[in-house]
Design an enzyme around this catalytic site. Sequence first.
Site, PDB file in Angstrom:
ATOM      1  N   HIS A   1     -77.689  17.587  20.502  1.00  0.00           N
ATOM      2  CA  HIS A   1     -77.621  18.310  21.782  1.00  0.00           C
ATOM      3  C   HIS A   1     -78.940  18.140  22.542  1.00  0.00           C
ATOM      4  O   HIS A   1     -78.953  17.837  23.736  1.00  0.00           O
ATOM      5  CB  HIS A   1     -77.328  19.792  21.512  1.00  0.00           C
ATOM      6  CG  HIS A   1     -77.255  20.644  22.730  1.00  0.00           C
ATOM      7  ND1 HIS A   1     -76.093  21.255  23.131  1.00  0.00           N
ATOM      8  CD2 HIS A   1     -78.203  21.022  23.632  1.00  0.00           C
ATOM      9  CE1 HIS A   1     -76.327  21.965  24.245  1.00  0.00           C
ATOM     10  NE2 HIS A   1     -77.601  21.840  24.552  1.00  0.00           N
ATOM     11  N   GLU A   2     -80.056  18.341  21.827  1.00  0.00           N
ATOM     12  CA  GLU A   2     -81.370  18.251  22.481  1.00  0.00           C
ATOM     13  C   GLU A   2     -81.712  16.825  22.904  1.00  0.00           C
ATOM     14  O   GLU A   2     -82.272  16.611  23.976  1.00  0.00           O
ATOM     15  CB  GLU A   2     -82.459  18.811  21.555  1.00  0.00           C
ATOM     16  CG  GLU A   2     -82.343  20.305  21.316  1.00  0.00           C
ATOM     17  CD  GLU A   2     -82.244  21.121  22.596  1.00  0.00           C
ATOM     18  OE1 GLU A   2     -83.032  20.869  23.536  1.00  0.00           O
ATOM     19  OE2 GLU A   2     -81.388  22.011  22.674  1.00  0.00           O
TER      20      GLU A   2
ATOM     21  N   CYS B   1     -75.396  26.256  26.294  1.00  0.00           N
ATOM     22  CA  CYS B   1     -76.657  25.652  26.734  1.00  0.00           C
ATOM     23  C   CYS B   1     -77.364  26.618  27.668  1.00  0.00           C
ATOM     24  O   CYS B   1     -76.728  27.236  28.526  1.00  0.00           O
ATOM     25  CB  CYS B   1     -76.357  24.342  27.450  1.00  0.00           C
ATOM     26  SG  CYS B   1     -77.821  23.485  28.052  1.00  0.00           S
TER      27      CYS B   1
ATOM     28  N   HIS C   1     -80.127  15.819  26.155  1.00  0.00           N
ATOM     29  CA  HIS C   1     -80.833  16.286  27.362  1.00  0.00           C
ATOM     30  C   HIS C   1     -81.844  15.256  27.864  1.00  0.00           C
ATOM     31  O   HIS C   1     -82.098  15.171  29.064  1.00  0.00           O
ATOM     32  CB  HIS C   1     -81.579  17.596  27.081  1.00  0.00           C
ATOM     33  CG  HIS C   1     -80.754  18.824  27.249  1.00  0.00           C
ATOM     34  ND1 HIS C   1     -80.127  19.156  28.428  1.00  0.00           N
ATOM     35  CD2 HIS C   1     -80.448  19.822  26.381  1.00  0.00           C
ATOM     36  CE1 HIS C   1     -79.477  20.290  28.287  1.00  0.00           C
ATOM     37  NE2 HIS C   1     -79.648  20.709  27.051  1.00  0.00           N
TER      38      HIS C   1
END
Length: 191
Positions: A162-163, A119, A166
């Site tokens: 993953h995004e 990341c 966030h």
Amino acid sequence: MYRMDQVVRDGDPVLRKQAEKVTFPLSEEDQQVTKDMMEYLVISQDETENEKYGLRPGVGLAAPQVGVSKQYSSILIPNEDVDGQEDAENPFFFKGTIYNPVITRQSVKQQALAGGEGCLSVDEDQPGFVERAYRITVKYQDEQGEPQEIKLQGYPADVFQHEIDHLHGVLYYDHINKENPWEEHDRTKYI
């Protein structure tokens, strides 16, 4: 364009907050942030350019990673990173920004990147498998606020998850088994 020193690092509270939904039409600030995030991704994937600017390569950048606690992420996945994807006219599997994304379906089958994840906001390597759904369906809005839906599997599904994490204050290493980070499971495909 953002530089590495403008990417928020692990430990900053904005990375652990639930981001706010985006309203449309987009504000000038959100339009500029989106443009700058995508420019970072494009330049970071060019070996000559990323060295010139000292950028770490990335395929995704979420608004909280640049200090904006709103639900959007820019994603740039080259075709070469996706099995069986070759298109000389369009070198990208996905290039765009997703606003207010929601995972509406996900497979029971899991996957993990064989070498673990990384990341741009996490400087210190966090080794271990990050298990995620192998297949997902994501609903999101585009730049005009129009609803979109995309079905993904494998590496692109990993990037989107993953995004999206966030935007909910979750970092990839939160998914790693602390006692046995490289433990393999039968239900998981390692890619």
